[in-house]
Design an enzyme around this catalytic site. Structure first.
Site, short mmCIF file in Angstrom:
data_model
loop_
_atom_site.label_atom_id
_atom_site.label_comp_id
_atom_site.label_asym_id
_atom_site.label_seq_id
_atom_site.Cartn_x
_atom_site.Cartn_y
_atom_site.Cartn_z
N ASP A 18 -1.63 -3.59 -1.31
CA ASP A 18 -1.19 -2.04 -1.89
C ASP A 18 -0.45 -1.99 -3.31
OD1 ASP A 18 -2.38 -1.65 0.61
OD2 ASP A 18 -0.52 -0.75 1.77
N ASP A 56 -4.21 1.23 0.33
CA ASP A 56 -3.82 2.12 1.22
C ASP A 56 -4.82 3.33 0.77
OD1 ASP A 56 -2.27 2.64 3.35
OD2 ASP A 56 -0.67 3.88 2.32
N HIS A 58 -5.68 7.12 2.28
CA HIS A 58 -5.71 8.24 3.46
C HIS A 58 -6.34 9.49 2.95
CE1 HIS A 58 -2.54 5.85 5.15
NE2 HIS A 58 -1.65 5.94 4.09
N HIS A 62 -3.05 13.28 6.39
CA HIS A 62 -2.94 11.94 7.47
C HIS A 62 -1.77 12.07 8.38
CE1 HIS A 62 -2.27 7.66 8.01
NE2 HIS A 62 -3.80 7.86 8.42
N HIS A 91 1.09 10.32 0.29
CA HIS A 91 0.70 9.19 -1.02
C HIS A 91 -0.64 8.43 -0.62
CE1 HIS A 91 1.86 7.13 2.91
NE2 HIS A 91 1.28 6.25 2.43
N LYS A 116 -7.51 0.91 3.72
CA LYS A 116 -6.94 0.90 5.24
C LYS A 116 -6.27 2.48 5.21
CE LYS A 116 -2.72 -1.59 3.78
NZ LYS A 116 -1.86 -0.56 3.90
N CYS A 161 3.80 -3.07 4.98
CA CYS A 161 2.57 -3.36 4.82
C CYS A 161 2.47 -4.97 4.86
CB CYS A 161 1.69 -2.81 3.85
SG CYS A 161 1.51 -1.06 4.25
#
Ligand SMILES: [Zn+2]
Length: 213
Positions: A18, A56, A58, A62, A91, A116, A161
């Site tokens: 990330d 990351d 989303h 989310h 984010h 993810k 993470c």
């Protein structure tokens, strides 16, 4: 055997977690000094044949966003069906500049960029599982089919993470090393101390990038 020999092996991977604009200073969920790791990670990655990036990624609205929950604020913890969930500022929304990798990241030989956090109702800290700890991303199979047995981790944030990815990698049977000076932390409610304790109890080594040279 030197650490350098370990890193050169075909059975070793570096997972870069990330390193995205929203997790760097100026981003929506900035990890303090997160951008400092970019040159460190670049130098580290150059020494690995196998590199995987995570991102990351989303959808809008989310579940992990505080804005999705009425009367909740960022950094509060709620109880999700799968356990405690910290609520974050919006984010890494899919396709936005904040979700892009940091422009200084220079790892052209990475084999995979794994996205993810795409399931609207479940957060995903780990590169291996959604936060329900049961829904796999497929990364474990990808690594196994390539003969990987040892996993090195770097990136953002150390206490979320990176931590969850390290724990799941260990649970999946890989030997795991966290390159701690190639990570930075958020430190919410003692999360750095909890991370160190957890990694130690699982036999996961925290090393420095210099020690791998
Ligand atoms: Zn996220």
């Amino acid at each position: 055997m030197t650490q350098g020999a370990i890193i050169d092996g075909n059975d070793v991977v570096l997972i870069v977690v990330d390193v995205q604009n929203d997790f760097c200073p100026g981003g929506a969920l900035a990890v303090p000094r997160g951008d400092e790791i970019v040159p460190i990670v670049n130098r580290l990655a150059a020494r690995f044949r196998n590199v995987v990036l995570t991102q990351d990624w989303h959808p809008p609205g989310h579940f992990s966003f505080a804005s999705t929950h009425p009367e909740r604020n960022p950094f509060e913890t709620i109880v999700a069906p799968y356990g405690p969930q910290v609520l974050w500022p919006d984010h890494c929304v899919q396709g936005t500049p904040g979700a892009a990798f940091h422009a200084g990241l220079d790892i052209g030989h990475a084999a995979l960029a794994l996205r993810k956090g795409m399931v609207p109702t479940i957060d995903s800290y780990s590169a291996f599982y959604e936060n329900d700890r049961r829904t796999p991303t497929g990364l474990s199979g990808f690594l196994r089919e390539r003969g990987i047995s040892r996993v090195f981790l770097a990136g953002l944030a150390f206490d979320f993470c990176v931590r969850y990815s390290a724990e799941d990698a260990r649970r999946e049977g890989f030997a795991v090393f966290v390159v701690e000076d190639a990570c930075r932390s958020i430190d919410v409610n003692g999360s750095v101390t909890q991370t160190r304790d957890s990694l130690t109890s699982l036999g996961i080594a925290c090393i420095s990038a210099l020690s791998t040279a």
